[in-house]
Every structure is written in structure tokens, then in C-alpha cells.
Design a protein around this motif. Structure first.
Motif, mmCIF file in Angstrom:
data_model
loop_
_atom_site.group_PDB
_atom_site.id
_atom_site.type_symbol
_atom_site.label_atom_id
_atom_site.label_comp_id
_atom_site.label_asym_id
_atom_site.label_seq_id
_atom_site.Cartn_x
_atom_site.Cartn_y
_atom_site.Cartn_z
ATOM 1 N N THR A 70 0.842 -1.186 0.000
ATOM 2 C CA THR A 70 0.000 0.000 0.000
ATOM 3 C C THR A 70 0.882 1.241 0.000
ATOM 4 O OG1 THR A 70 -0.079 0.092 2.415
ATOM 5 C CG2 THR A 70 -1.787 -1.214 1.298
ATOM 6 N N GLU A 71 0.263 2.386 -0.172
ATOM 7 C CA GLU A 71 1.024 3.638 -0.208
ATOM 8 C C GLU A 71 1.774 3.883 1.094
ATOM 9 O OE1 GLU A 71 0.345 8.318 -1.537
ATOM 10 O OE2 GLU A 71 -1.384 6.987 -1.207
ATOM 11 N N ASN A 75 3.139 1.623 2.907
ATOM 12 C CA ASN A 75 4.142 0.565 3.072
ATOM 13 C C ASN A 75 3.665 -0.604 3.926
ATOM 14 O OD1 ASN A 75 6.727 -0.029 1.982
ATOM 15 N ND2 ASN A 75 7.635 0.121 4.013
ATOM 16 N N SER A 88 0.609 -3.001 -12.200
ATOM 17 C CA SER A 88 -0.258 -1.888 -11.815
ATOM 18 C C SER A 88 -1.152 -1.458 -12.964
ATOM 19 C CB SER A 88 0.587 -0.709 -11.326
ATOM 20 O OG SER A 88 -0.220 0.403 -11.015
ATOM 21 N N GLU A 117 -0.913 -2.464 -7.099
ATOM 22 C CA GLU A 117 -0.297 -1.152 -7.260
ATOM 23 C C GLU A 117 1.220 -1.293 -7.335
ATOM 24 O OE1 GLU A 117 -1.672 1.763 -7.897
ATOM 25 O OE2 GLU A 117 -3.587 0.718 -7.988
ATOM 26 N N HIS A 170 3.481 0.586 -5.665
ATOM 27 C CA HIS A 170 4.206 1.159 -4.534
ATOM 28 C C HIS A 170 5.399 0.269 -4.204
ATOM 29 C CE1 HIS A 170 0.912 3.927 -4.058
ATOM 30 N NE2 HIS A 170 0.056 2.934 -3.862
ATOM 31 N N ARG A 205 12.002 3.438 -5.725
ATOM 32 C CA ARG A 205 10.832 4.288 -5.932
ATOM 33 C C ARG A 205 10.165 3.889 -7.244
ATOM 34 N NH1 ARG A 205 10.577 8.766 -2.625
ATOM 35 N NH2 ARG A 205 12.457 9.230 -1.412
ATOM 36 N N ARG A 206 8.854 3.975 -7.272
ATOM 37 C CA ARG A 206 8.151 3.584 -8.479
ATOM 38 C C ARG A 206 8.428 4.577 -9.599
ATOM 39 N NH1 ARG A 206 1.703 4.662 -7.318
ATOM 40 N NH2 ARG A 206 1.859 6.757 -6.481
#
Length: 303
Positions: free
Chosen positions: A17-18, A20, A266, A272, A274, A280-281
């Protein structure tokens, strides 16, 4: 030990998730995507799973839930490599308790070590393991290339086989030849483009990162390789080469393949992208490029 390692075993990404945490819903969906694609096993907490960047609690949660969702449908392998010796043992114990089938051991990272030191490490670690184990040769990340002698010591100590991600085809051929008289010792390639050569020379399969998003394509390539269907191999290899020239070539970072795999998932709506720091994406521009490649991939498929 009864665990027959062969075929396509994706090094599954870890859905985050965003903030983490583990993305439980996406984890379920990703596992179903892989199994419906015909994979022969699932490898948790490898390089593409971002294992070294995850907390111990998150790693354990992933293993517990993944084993629950997989529910014995395919073998589950868990990476336990750690810079901390006791951390590897603890992760192996948790994997056993969760229902995993085997653990995967690479040389502990950070300090450069010799094969002699690795031999001593294996002699200390293996008696503590509650599960069968597979070796993992990943010199780009561990600073050492496992020697044939070290691998043979591990085999004598009970190793099921080795995943070779050296990217060196001559080394791979040397492995296959060295253990030709031990057909139960699995030689699994990590460089997915080498899959046909691996099977042709007597190896057993691939831990293919691209099987995260296109599992059926790699399963088809494995089956064609087993059948020695040269026309089909050529057709599917063109598709794999197209993947390398598109999705794996976005961005300039050394981590672009891992990022590309997660970004592809994604844009396909599976999980997703993340990522755990320090990775980093992709930025919006690179993400659009990945989206373009995924949407247009079918137009370039052969066969």
C-alpha cells in the motif's frame, strides 16, 4: 524430501500500500493471476519481492497470508537470506509454521565473502533449517559467485538445487554438466531468456520475473522447450525478446526490471506499484510508457 522443483516459478512481487503495508486484496488477486496462468510454484521474498527492504513483520505477514491463499495448489518457496544469521533461521521457522514447502538461501549480503566462508556459513545454517532448501546464486547483489565446489557441498548437505541468476550462460552450462549425474538436483535459471537453453541442456526451469504479469507466456515457453518444438520456441522467444526491448528497457536505473514488473502489474490492474525504500516507483512519464507497451504488447505477439 519429495519436492520436485521444475517449470516456471515466478519470483512474486510484494504488493504494498502507499503507507508501506501489505496490500492484502492485491496479494490474493496476484496469486490467483499466477496460478491461473499455470505456474509450477511461487517464490516469495526474492529480489523482485524487495525482501531486504521489508520489515520482518511484513515479511512474516506476507508468507503467512500467501501460504493461506495458495493453499497447497503449488509449492511455495521463501527467501530467507539476511545479513543477520539468526534472522534467516527465524524466517525459516516462520515459513515452516506457515506451510511453505522450501526456503531459498543466497550468500548473506553486505560483506564480501569467499566460497570458503560460504561453506562454513552453510555448515552452520543448514542444520538449523526446518524445511528443504534451494541455493540462490545472485552475484550482482551478494558480491560473490558460488563455486561448483560450494554448490556440491550444499547438495551433499541436502540442497534441492540452485537458482542461478548470474546471467552467465557458460556458468549455467557448467552447472548443468557438473550435476548431470544428480538429476534430482534442480538447476533453475533466473535469466528467463535462457529458459530454452536450460531445458535443452538438461536443466529444470526458470524463476522468471516476467511471469508475474505474463505467466502463461513463460509456461508455454517451458512446455515448448520440453517438447523440443523448435518452431514454437522461436515464436515465443520473439515475444520474450519484445518484453526485454519494451517493459524491461524503461528508465535508466539498475532497478528498472523490478520497477517495470511492478508497474506492468499496476497498469494491468493486478496490484499497485508502490515500492519499499530505497526503490521508488516510476514517474508518470515512465508509467505511461509501460502502459503503452502493455496495451500494445498483444499487437506484437507472435503465435
Amino acid at each position: 524430501m519429495g519436492l520436485d522443483l521444475r517449470g516456471i516459478i515466478p519470483p512474486m512481487v510484494t504488493p504494498l500500500t502507499e503507507d508501506n503495508n501489505l496490500d492484502d486484496k492485491s496479494l490474493k488477486g496476484l496469486i490467483e493471476h499466477l496460478i491461473s496462468g499455470g505456474v509450477h510454484g511461487i517464490f516469495l521474498l526474492g529480489s523482485n519481492g524487495e525482501a531486504p527492504s521489508l520489515t520482518y513483520a511484513l515479511r512474516q505477514e506476507l508468507v503467512t497470508k500467501a501460504c493461506q491463499y495458495i493453499d497447497g495448489r503449488v509449492p511455495v518457496l521463501v527467501g530467507i537470506t539476511d545479513a543477520w544469521f539468526e534472522g534467516s533461521i527465524a524466517m525459516a521457522a516462520h515459513s515452516k509454521a506457515s506451510g511453505a514447502d522450501a526456503v531459498v538461501i543466497a550468500p548473506p549480503y553486505y560483506y564480501p565473502i569467499t566460497n570458503i566462508e560460504m561453506n562454513g556459513y552453510l555448515n552452520s545454517l543448514i542444520p538449523e533449517l526446518p524445511l528443504p532448501f534451494l541455493l540462490y546464486n545472485m552475484p550482482s547483489c551478494t558480491k560473490m559467485n558460488l563455486s561448483i565446489e560450494t554448490i556440491d557441498i550444499a547438495r551433499e548437505l541436502g540442497a534441492l538445487g540452485i537458482k542461478d541468476s548470474s546471467g552467465d550462460l557458460d556458468y549455467l552450462y557448467g552447472l548443468i554438466e557438473a550435476f548431470r549425474d544428480s538429476p534430482e538436483f534442480a538447476i533453475i535459471v533466473g535469466t528467463e531468456g535462457f529458459l530454452p537453453e536450460t531445458i535443452e541442456h538438461g536443466g529444470h526451469g526458470a524463476v522468471a520475473g516476467g511471469a508475474n504479469f505474463f505467466p502463461r507466456m513463460f509456461v508455454d515457453l517451458y512446455n515448448a522447450s520440453l517438447a523440443k518444438d523448435e518452431n514454437r520456441i522461436v515464436e515465443i522467444r520473439r515475444n520474450v525478446s519484445h518484453l526485454y526491448n519494451t517493459i524491461y528497457s524503461v528508465g535508466k536505473d539498475a532497478s528498472r526490471i523490478t520497477k517495470g514488473i511492478k508497474c506492468a502489474l499496476s497498469v494491468m490492474g493486478i496490484c499497485e506499484d508502490h515500492m519499499a525504500l530505497p526503490l521508488r516507483r516510476f514517474d508518470a512519464g515512465d508509467r505511461e510508457t509501460i502502459k503503452y507497451h502493455i496495451e500494445n504488447f498483444e499487437n506484437n505477439l507472435v503465435g
